[in-house]
Design a protein around this motif. Sequence first.
Motif, mmCIF file in Angstrom:
data_model
loop_
_atom_site.group_PDB
_atom_site.id
_atom_site.type_symbol
_atom_site.label_atom_id
_atom_site.label_comp_id
_atom_site.label_asym_id
_atom_site.label_seq_id
_atom_site.Cartn_x
_atom_site.Cartn_y
_atom_site.Cartn_z
ATOM 1 N N VAL A 46 0.869 -1.187 0.000
ATOM 2 C CA VAL A 46 0.000 0.000 0.000
ATOM 3 C C VAL A 46 0.904 1.235 0.000
ATOM 4 O O VAL A 46 1.892 1.278 0.716
ATOM 5 C CB VAL A 46 -0.919 0.021 1.242
ATOM 6 C CG1 VAL A 46 -1.724 1.294 1.313
ATOM 7 C CG2 VAL A 46 -1.837 -1.184 1.239
ATOM 8 N N CYS A 55 -7.777 9.596 0.218
ATOM 9 C CA CYS A 55 -8.835 9.561 1.227
ATOM 10 C C CYS A 55 -9.400 10.956 1.470
ATOM 11 O O CYS A 55 -10.616 11.131 1.573
ATOM 12 C CB CYS A 55 -8.314 8.970 2.537
ATOM 13 S SG CYS A 55 -8.057 7.186 2.474
ATOM 14 N N GLU A 67 -8.141 4.030 -9.958
ATOM 15 C CA GLU A 67 -8.257 2.783 -9.193
ATOM 16 C C GLU A 67 -6.926 2.062 -9.270
ATOM 17 O O GLU A 67 -6.291 2.022 -10.318
ATOM 18 C CB GLU A 67 -9.372 1.910 -9.759
ATOM 19 C CG GLU A 67 -10.748 2.483 -9.519
ATOM 20 C CD GLU A 67 -11.855 1.522 -9.910
ATOM 21 O OE1 GLU A 67 -11.607 0.298 -9.938
ATOM 22 O OE2 GLU A 67 -12.961 2.005 -10.185
ATOM 23 N N PRO A 69 -4.585 -1.297 -7.064
ATOM 24 C CA PRO A 69 -4.473 -2.203 -5.916
ATOM 25 C C PRO A 69 -3.633 -1.593 -4.787
ATOM 26 O O PRO A 69 -3.721 -2.020 -3.649
ATOM 27 C CB PRO A 69 -3.799 -3.446 -6.492
ATOM 28 C CG PRO A 69 -3.175 -3.013 -7.767
ATOM 29 C CD PRO A 69 -3.959 -1.839 -8.266
ATOM 30 N N PRO A 72 -6.400 0.645 -1.929
ATOM 31 C CA PRO A 72 -7.592 -0.205 -1.830
ATOM 32 C C PRO A 72 -8.890 0.599 -1.727
ATOM 33 O O PRO A 72 -9.019 1.493 -0.886
ATOM 34 C CB PRO A 72 -7.351 -1.012 -0.555
ATOM 35 C CG PRO A 72 -5.869 -0.955 -0.341
ATOM 36 C CD PRO A 72 -5.435 0.373 -0.870
ATOM 37 N N LYS A 73 -9.822 0.288 -2.614
ATOM 38 C CA LYS A 73 -11.101 0.993 -2.666
ATOM 39 C C LYS A 73 -11.851 0.883 -1.340
ATOM 40 O O LYS A 73 -12.500 1.825 -0.907
ATOM 41 C CB LYS A 73 -11.945 0.437 -3.804
ATOM 42 C CG LYS A 73 -13.185 1.232 -4.081
ATOM 43 C CD LYS A 73 -13.902 0.713 -5.316
ATOM 44 C CE LYS A 73 -15.105 1.563 -5.618
ATOM 45 N NZ LYS A 73 -15.775 1.132 -6.844
ATOM 46 N N CYS A 74 -11.735 -0.260 -0.689
ATOM 47 C CA CYS A 74 -12.439 -0.431 0.579
ATOM 48 C C CYS A 74 -11.947 0.555 1.635
ATOM 49 O O CYS A 74 -12.725 1.032 2.449
ATOM 50 C CB CYS A 74 -12.315 -1.860 1.076
ATOM 51 S SG CYS A 74 -10.624 -2.409 1.346
ATOM 52 N N LEU A 75 -10.671 0.926 1.597
ATOM 53 C CA LEU A 75 -10.168 1.910 2.548
ATOM 54 C C LEU A 75 -10.700 3.297 2.223
ATOM 55 O O LEU A 75 -11.028 4.068 3.124
ATOM 56 C CB LEU A 75 -8.636 1.927 2.552
ATOM 57 C CG LEU A 75 -7.960 0.675 3.102
ATOM 58 C CD1 LEU A 75 -6.452 0.812 3.015
ATOM 59 C CD2 LEU A 75 -8.395 0.383 4.521
ATOM 60 N N TRP A 80 -14.636 -2.545 5.308
ATOM 61 C CA TRP A 80 -13.710 -3.610 5.644
ATOM 62 C C TRP A 80 -13.094 -4.151 4.364
ATOM 63 O O TRP A 80 -13.792 -4.397 3.384
ATOM 64 C CB TRP A 80 -14.422 -4.762 6.348
ATOM 65 C CG TRP A 80 -14.838 -4.435 7.745
ATOM 66 C CD1 TRP A 80 -16.070 -4.021 8.153
ATOM 67 C CD2 TRP A 80 -14.025 -4.505 8.907
ATOM 68 N NE1 TRP A 80 -16.076 -3.808 9.501
ATOM 69 C CE2 TRP A 80 -14.830 -4.107 10.001
ATOM 70 C CE3 TRP A 80 -12.712 -4.851 9.135
ATOM 71 C CZ2 TRP A 80 -14.344 -4.065 11.292
ATOM 72 C CZ3 TRP A 80 -12.239 -4.799 10.430
ATOM 73 C CH2 TRP A 80 -13.050 -4.410 11.489
ATOM 74 N N CYS A 81 -11.802 -4.378 4.356
ATOM 75 C CA CYS A 81 -11.140 -5.011 3.219
ATOM 76 C C CYS A 81 -11.259 -6.523 3.394
ATOM 77 O O CYS A 81 -10.846 -7.067 4.407
ATOM 78 C CB CYS A 81 -9.670 -4.624 3.149
ATOM 79 S SG CYS A 81 -9.408 -2.922 2.683
ATOM 80 N N GLY A 82 -11.853 -7.152 2.408
ATOM 81 C CA GLY A 82 -12.029 -8.598 2.484
ATOM 82 C C GLY A 82 -13.033 -9.020 3.528
ATOM 83 O O GLY A 82 -13.031 -10.143 3.982
#
Length: 86
Positions: A46, A55, A67, A69, A72-75, A80-82
């Motif tokens: 990251v 952010c 976009e 990796p 991370p889009k979830c962050l 939650w990531c995963g």
Amino acid sequence: MDVQQSYWLRRPGVADFGPALTEALNLHKGYWTLTEERTQDIDGAVVLAPLAMACLAYDGKLPFGVESPFVPKCLLEHAWCGGFPT
């Protein structure tokens, strides 16, 4: 959002954020994928400084259309990531 963040998101040149973020991510990827040893190093998973800026931009509703990796889009979306339903 405080006044300083608000200024950053409205100042002239803010349209350059997306290309600047893309460049930073490409440089990060170039460094961390140069050798097999670096590719396996968790430190390159990251990219922290550009992630922090992304952010702030996301929270300030600044569209940047990038976009990766390494960001991370979830962050960005405060998720939650995963994660999985419980």
